[in-house]
Design an enzyme around this catalytic site. Structure first.
Site, PDB file in Angstrom:
ATOM      1  N   GLU A 287       0.875  -1.183   0.000  1.00 34.43           N
ATOM      2  CA  GLU A 287       0.000   0.000   0.000  1.00 34.43           C
ATOM      3  C   GLU A 287       0.909   1.228   0.000  1.00 34.43           C
ATOM      4  OE1 GLU A 287      -3.177  -0.560  -0.555  1.00 34.43           O
ATOM      5  OE2 GLU A 287      -2.544  -2.648  -0.515  1.00 34.43           O
ATOM      6  N   CYS A 321      -1.275   9.342   3.847  1.00 30.82           N
ATOM      7  CA  CYS A 321      -1.339   8.912   2.447  1.00 30.82           C
ATOM      8  C   CYS A 321      -2.610   9.435   1.809  1.00 30.82           C
ATOM      9  CB  CYS A 321      -1.287   7.396   2.370  1.00 30.82           C
ATOM     10  SG  CYS A 321      -2.539   6.635   3.408  1.00 30.82           S
ATOM     11  N   GLU A 416       4.070  13.198  -4.627  1.00 32.44           N
ATOM     12  CA  GLU A 416       3.647  13.218  -3.228  1.00 32.44           C
ATOM     13  C   GLU A 416       4.683  13.997  -2.415  1.00 32.44           C
ATOM     14  OE1 GLU A 416       3.931   9.656  -0.736  1.00 32.44           O
ATOM     15  OE2 GLU A 416       1.847   9.955  -0.173  1.00 32.44           O
TER      16      GLU A 416
HETATM   17  P1  NAP Z   1       9.034   4.297   3.453  1.00 34.15           P
HETATM   18  O1  NAP Z   1      10.224   5.147   3.488  1.00 34.15           O
HETATM   19  O2  NAP Z   1       8.684   3.614   2.185  1.00 34.15           O
HETATM   20  O3  NAP Z   1       9.202   3.223   4.636  1.00 34.15           O
HETATM   21  C1  NAP Z   1       8.201   2.282   4.939  1.00 34.15           C
HETATM   22  C2  NAP Z   1       8.826   1.077   5.608  1.00 34.15           C
HETATM   23  O4  NAP Z   1       9.670   0.411   4.659  1.00 34.15           O
HETATM   24  C3  NAP Z   1       9.712   1.438   6.791  1.00 34.15           C
HETATM   25  O5  NAP Z   1       9.586   0.463   7.792  1.00 34.15           O
HETATM   26  C4  NAP Z   1      11.103   1.389   6.166  1.00 34.15           C
HETATM   27  O6  NAP Z   1      12.127   1.175   7.096  1.00 34.15           O
HETATM   28  C5  NAP Z   1      10.950   0.232   5.225  1.00 34.15           C
HETATM   29  N1  NAP Z   1      11.943   0.159   4.146  1.00 34.15           N
HETATM   30  C6  NAP Z   1      12.697   1.162   3.638  1.00 34.15           C
HETATM   31  N2  NAP Z   1      13.504   0.685   2.655  1.00 34.15           N
HETATM   32  C7  NAP Z   1      13.248  -0.633   2.546  1.00 34.15           C
HETATM   33  C8  NAP Z   1      13.758  -1.671   1.715  1.00 34.15           C
HETATM   34  N3  NAP Z   1      14.692  -1.443   0.788  1.00 34.15           N
HETATM   35  N4  NAP Z   1      13.270  -2.930   1.884  1.00 34.15           N
HETATM   36  C9  NAP Z   1      12.324  -3.186   2.795  1.00 34.15           C
HETATM   37  N5  NAP Z   1      11.797  -2.227   3.623  1.00 34.15           N
HETATM   38  C10 NAP Z   1      12.256  -0.979   3.489  1.00 34.15           C
HETATM   39  O7  NAP Z   1       7.725   5.128   3.879  1.00 34.15           O
HETATM   40  P2  NAP Z   1       7.512   6.037   5.147  1.00 34.15           P
HETATM   41  O8  NAP Z   1       8.245   7.315   4.976  1.00 34.15           O
HETATM   42  O9  NAP Z   1       7.744   5.262   6.381  1.00 34.15           O
HETATM   43  O10 NAP Z   1       5.951   6.317   5.066  1.00 34.15           O
HETATM   44  C11 NAP Z   1       5.373   7.314   4.267  1.00 34.15           C
HETATM   45  C12 NAP Z   1       4.811   6.737   2.989  1.00 34.15           C
HETATM   46  O11 NAP Z   1       3.836   5.735   3.309  1.00 34.15           O
HETATM   47  C13 NAP Z   1       4.064   7.764   2.150  1.00 34.15           C
HETATM   48  O12 NAP Z   1       4.387   7.581   0.811  1.00 34.15           O
HETATM   49  C14 NAP Z   1       2.597   7.422   2.405  1.00 34.15           C
HETATM   50  O13 NAP Z   1       1.733   7.838   1.375  1.00 34.15           O
HETATM   51  C15 NAP Z   1       2.660   5.948   2.531  1.00 34.15           C
HETATM   52  N6  NAP Z   1       1.498   5.410   3.242  1.00 34.15           N
HETATM   53  C16 NAP Z   1       0.558   4.705   2.522  1.00 34.15           C
HETATM   54  C17 NAP Z   1      -0.576   4.229   3.148  1.00 34.15           C
HETATM   55  C18 NAP Z   1      -1.618   3.461   2.389  1.00 34.15           C
HETATM   56  O14 NAP Z   1      -2.471   2.828   3.028  1.00 34.15           O
HETATM   57  N7  NAP Z   1      -1.611   3.473   1.079  1.00 34.15           N
HETATM   58  C19 NAP Z   1      -0.760   4.462   4.512  1.00 34.15           C
HETATM   59  C20 NAP Z   1       0.226   5.173   5.211  1.00 34.15           C
HETATM   60  C21 NAP Z   1       1.347   5.648   4.564  1.00 34.15           C
HETATM   61  P3  NAP Z   1      12.902   2.420   7.776  1.00 34.15           P
HETATM   62  O15 NAP Z   1      11.888   3.106   8.631  1.00 34.15           O
HETATM   63  O16 NAP Z   1      13.961   1.756   8.548  1.00 34.15           O
HETATM   64  O17 NAP Z   1      13.389   3.269   6.659  1.00 34.15           O
END
Ligand code: NAP
Length: 516
Positions: A287, A321, A416
């Site tokens: 997601e 999001c 975004e």
């Molecule tokens: P992110 O940077 O993509 O990180 C999400 C998770 O993935 C974190 O636990 C992160 O770990 C991990 N991660 C990072 N690199 C990875 C890799 N190479 N392999 C596996 N896991 C990895 O996103 P975020 O900044 O935490 O969250 C914001 C984003 O989430 C926004 O784009 C938002 O729109 C989206 N979001 C979507 C929804 C939905 O339901 N569609 C809901 C909420 C948020 P680390 O924390 O250690 O980097």
């Protein structure tokens, strides 16, 4: 076992002094614990003494909220194995017992409601109402899944056959890696991990590096409710190390991810590769982000539309999001709506989440820089009407920012930003507004303000997004009421909080017995 009908957990009424007092006390109590060192948890065992990283309070960047361990590669392997060892036992726990455990956990979390909210205020900069809503959603997941466990246990009917009887039942998959973001630090890890666990799987959770302490509260609640050791294992560490290892692990059966488009796409690709020793195709739910539009037509209740656009755009600093980061207004009311919108945005006060300001900080230094870079891009692409600068304070504060007259193809209308920045776009008419709304690669949420039934019908048919709201804000999905997930590059549309969600964590099995 028939459970009473599901009802959403009510939000706390902070207009009551007793609740404000309880919140202040909970924040003070959590402040007394700041800096605590979290363990890796594998098979119920606490492992300490590893190299750590810090999660910090974005409202006060010098304040360390928690020190989390960097799980080593060996520990990640051990966590996956512990989850497999726990799997056959948890899988066989009768559905009524699983459901009762979920209900017990819901009750325990209710009792710790203010404490859980206080951790989020301090760890991720949510104001009180936003933090409280996050806890309520987490309670809802527990209550909703308790009912879904019982429903899925019934299986499905098959077409009768004269010589055979067939059973269509659901089985869990095995070990699920759960990788959440920081922005709903309780509700999202719980939504994904509990979906997996409700279906009979076991979980290895890698919490977000910005919110590891809040994730521990989830673990504690589940342990206290009686979840068997090894069913939920927690391995903090960076996404690119621990997350990557889990995604690539041949013994991980499924990955449940919520986060950015960039990371989600990488996970989808990596999980598709079959590695030595792997005997299944991994299942992935991913997601991802959004660039959601709030569309206002000239026949709308403009007052209501403007209030909703402000809440959608700037609630939790635009870090949802579902945030309404584009406001699309039809020509006849463009100037009026813009003026009213800017007036409301200018009135939003910015300050520490602890003091319950309507707008708090963005999550961390990297987000702060990224958002300010987008603000600079916006200055080239639109007319800056308010904000556009950092805001005062010792945290990552940015003034709520509005750009007007933005072109639909502009970067700030396409990408975004994930901060308190809204692009306002002018549409020739309603059809053009819908065209603009659909013109990004995302398709998560959208809102349309109109009183015209034909326009409502048109929006329903043509606004291409997973969650469309008519005459209300585009944020604040409720479990069961607004099952949630997006189209296009917003992800796999698993619709968490809905009747199909558990299916992602299950595989149907058909057993046919010949009796003649
Ligand atoms: P992110 O940077 O993509 O990180 C999400 C998770 O993935 C974190 O636990 C992160 O770990 C991990 N991660 C990072 N690199 C990875 C890799 N190479 N392999 C596996 N896991 C990895 O996103 P975020 O900044 O935490 O969250 C914001 C984003 O989430 C926004 O784009 C938002 O729109 C989206 N979001 C979507 C929804 C939905 O339901 N569609 C809901 C909420 C948020 P680390 O924390 O250690 O980097």
């Amino acid at each position: 076992m028939a459970l009473p009908e599901f009802r959403n957990e009510p939000f706390t009424d902070f207009s009551l002094e007793a609740n404000r007092q309880a919140m202040r006390q909970a924040i003070a109590a959590v402040e007394g614990k700041l800096g605590l060192e979290l363990p890796v948890v594998i098979g119920g065992q606490r492992i300490r003494g590893l190299e750590t990283f810090e999660s910090r309070n974005p409202s006060n960047k010098h304040e360390v909220v928690a020190r989390a361990p960097k799980a080593t590669s060996e520990l990640v392997d051990r966590a996956v194995e512990a989850a497999w060892r726990a799997f056959p036992g948890w899988k066989r726990v009768p559905p009524e017992v699983k459901a009762a455990l979920f209900l017990r956990a819901a009750e325990l979390l209710r009792r710790r409601k203010f404490e859980a909210a206080a951790w989020m205020v301090l760890e991720v900069g949510k104001n009180w109402a936003e933090a409280d809503a996050d806890v309520a959603e987490a309670v809802d997941h527990l209550e909703y899944f308790a009912r879904e466990i019982l429903r899925y246990a019934e299986g499905r009917p098959t077409v009768p056959h004269p010589q055979e009887v067939s059973y269509y039942t659901y089985e869990p998959l095995g070990v699920v890696a759960v990788i959440p973001p920081w922005n709903f630090p309780l509700a999202i890890p719980m939504g994904m991990a509990l979906g997996a666990i409700a279906a009979g799987n076991t979980v290895v959770l890698k919490p977000s590096s910005d919110a590891p302490a809040t994730a521990y509260l989830f673990l504690e609640v589940m342990e206290e409710a009686g979840l068997p050791a090894g069913t939920l294992n927690v391995v903090p560490g960076s996404g690119s190390v621990v997350g990557d290892q889990l995604v690539q692990h041949p013994r991980v059966r499924m990955v449940a991810f919520t986060g950015s488009r960039e990371v989600g796409c990488r996970i989808y690709q990596e999980a598709a590769k079959v590695r030595p020793g792997q005997v299944w195709l991994k299942r992935v739910i991913a997601e991802m982000g959004g660039k959601n539009a709030v569309v206002v037509a000239e026949d709308a209740d403009l007052e209501e539309a403007v209030s909703a656009a402000v809440v959608s755009g700037y609630g939790y600093q635009g870090q949802k999001c579902s945030a309404g980061s584009r406001l699309v207004v039809t020509e006849p009311v463009y100037a009026r709506v813009l003026e009213a919108f800017v007036e409301r945005v200018r009135a939003l006060a910015v300050g520490p989440a602890k003091d319950n300001y309507p707008v708090g900080p963005v999550i961390n230094e990297r987000a702060y820089r990224t958002v300010l870079q987008y603000v600079e891009v916006g200055k080239q692409e639109g007319r800056l009407l308010c904000g556009g600068e950092p805001a005062e304070g010792d945290g990552y504060y940015i003034q709520p920012t509005v750009f007007a007259d933005v072109d639909a193809a502009a970067r700030i209308a396409q990408e975004e930003i994930f901060g308190p920045v809204v692009a306002v776009l002018r549409a020739r008419d309603f059809d053009h507004a819908l065209q603009i709304a659909n013109s990004t690669e995302y398709g998560l949420t959208g809102a349309v303000f109109t009183r015209d039934p034909e326009r409502i019908a048109k929006a329903r048919a043509e606004f291409h997004c997973g969650n469309l709201y008519i005459n209300r804000k585009c944020t604040g999905a409720l479990v069961g009421v607004h099952p949630f997930g997006g189209f296009k590059m917003s992800g796999t549309d698993a619709k968490v909080g809905g009747p199909d969600y558990l299916l992602y964590f299950l595989q149907p099995k058909v057993t046919s017995i010949k009796f003649r």
